[in-house]
Motif scaffolding. Structure first.
Motif, short mmCIF file in Angstrom:
data_model
loop_
_atom_site.label_atom_id
_atom_site.label_comp_id
_atom_site.label_asym_id
_atom_site.label_seq_id
_atom_site.Cartn_x
_atom_site.Cartn_y
_atom_site.Cartn_z
N UNK A 50 0.84 -1.20 0.00
CA UNK A 50 0.00 0.00 0.00
C UNK A 50 0.87 1.25 0.00
N UNK A 51 1.89 1.26 0.84
CA UNK A 51 2.82 2.39 0.86
C UNK A 51 3.52 2.56 -0.47
N UNK A 52 3.91 1.45 -1.07
CA UNK A 52 4.57 1.49 -2.38
C UNK A 52 3.61 2.04 -3.45
N UNK A 53 2.35 1.64 -3.36
CA UNK A 53 1.34 2.16 -4.31
C UNK A 53 1.15 3.66 -4.12
N UNK A 54 1.20 4.13 -2.87
CA UNK A 54 1.07 5.58 -2.62
C UNK A 54 2.23 6.35 -3.25
N UNK A 67 0.94 8.04 -8.00
CA UNK A 67 0.90 9.45 -8.46
C UNK A 67 1.92 9.74 -9.55
N UNK A 68 3.11 9.18 -9.42
CA UNK A 68 4.16 9.41 -10.43
C UNK A 68 3.74 8.79 -11.76
N UNK A 119 -3.15 16.47 -11.59
CA UNK A 119 -2.67 15.21 -10.99
C UNK A 119 -1.52 15.44 -10.01
N UNK A 120 -0.93 16.62 -10.05
CA UNK A 120 0.15 16.92 -9.10
C UNK A 120 -0.34 16.91 -7.65
N UNK A 121 -1.65 17.12 -7.44
CA UNK A 121 -2.22 17.07 -6.08
C UNK A 121 -2.01 15.68 -5.45
N UNK A 122 -1.94 14.65 -6.30
CA UNK A 122 -1.75 13.29 -5.79
C UNK A 122 -0.35 13.07 -5.21
N UNK A 123 0.56 14.00 -5.51
CA UNK A 123 1.93 13.88 -4.99
C UNK A 123 1.97 14.00 -3.47
N UNK A 124 0.92 14.49 -2.83
CA UNK A 124 0.91 14.55 -1.36
C UNK A 124 0.89 13.14 -0.76
N UNK A 125 0.51 12.14 -1.57
CA UNK A 125 0.50 10.76 -1.07
C UNK A 125 1.89 10.13 -1.05
N UNK A 172 3.41 10.12 2.44
CA UNK A 172 2.62 9.20 3.28
C UNK A 172 3.03 7.76 2.99
N UNK A 173 3.17 7.44 1.70
CA UNK A 173 3.61 6.09 1.32
C UNK A 173 5.02 5.79 1.81
N UNK A 174 5.91 6.79 1.72
CA UNK A 174 7.27 6.61 2.23
C UNK A 174 7.28 6.37 3.73
#
Length: 186
Positions: A10-14, A18-19, A30-36, A39-41
């Motif tokens: 799940x973290x890896x998917x986060x 987005x990338x 789609x840059x808004x998804x970069x906030x994830x 969180x994934x890291x």
């Protein structure tokens, strides 16, 4: 182990999603998804360190050996310590043995809210070392472990005072009381 794998993926998917989406569609929103990504890291970092600690604890188990006239212990007091604490406790230095139970874990059933407490037996050995009262905690894995009966029978045959306390003074998952506080209780 499956839960940790799911958490890591799940973290890896986060991080990757987005990338990949931005590279595929090149849309600014789609840059808004970069906030994830952080969180994934963070999720992967936590899962990795939790798994590493879990494997270390599984490979460094404490052992307690009962002999005719003594108890030998090998304990790993802290995670990632380089060497265990080993000691020999002769029966002459034991002042009392207290049988009780400890809390292994508590969980709550999601759909009913019922709290389930899993417990197991423990022996507290009160002994004296260099004029100072000390406490040895010997937790057993479950109530069906025949080793507890062997220990109690042998300690009784050695005429050591046996007591029972119907209060949990030890938790496997969290430290509620330290050894000195338990000694003061006894």
């Amino acid at each position: 182990l499956l839960t940790m794998l799911v958490g890591f993926l799940t973290g890896l998917a986060f991080i990757v999603t987005p990338i990949a989406l931005y590279m595929e569609f090149q849309l600014t929103w789609l840059l808004i998804l970069f906030i994830f990504i952080p969180i994934g890291g963070w999720m992967d970092y936590k899962v990795y360190h939790f798994t590493k600690k879990l494997f270390w604890r599984n490979q460094h188990l404490s052992s307690y050996i009962l002999y005719e006239d003594k108890i030998e212990t090998k304990e790993w007091p802290e995670v990632y310590s380089t060497s265990p604490t080993e000691q020999k406790i002769p029966f002459q230095s034991i002042s009392s043995v207290i049988a009780s139970y400890y809390i292994v874990r508590e969980s709550i059933v999601l759909n009913t809210g019922t709290k389930i407490t899993e417990n197991a037996p423990i022996l507290y050995i009160v002994y004296t070392l260099h004029g100072e009262r000390k406490l040895l905690n010997i937790p057993f894995p479950n109530h069906h472990d025949e080793g507890l009966n062997v220990w109690l029978r042998h300690l009784h045959e050695e005429k050591l005072p046996l007591h029972y306390i119907a209060r949990p003074l030890y938790r496997a998952d969290t430290q509620v009381l330290n050894d000195q506080q338990r000694l003061d209780y006894f």
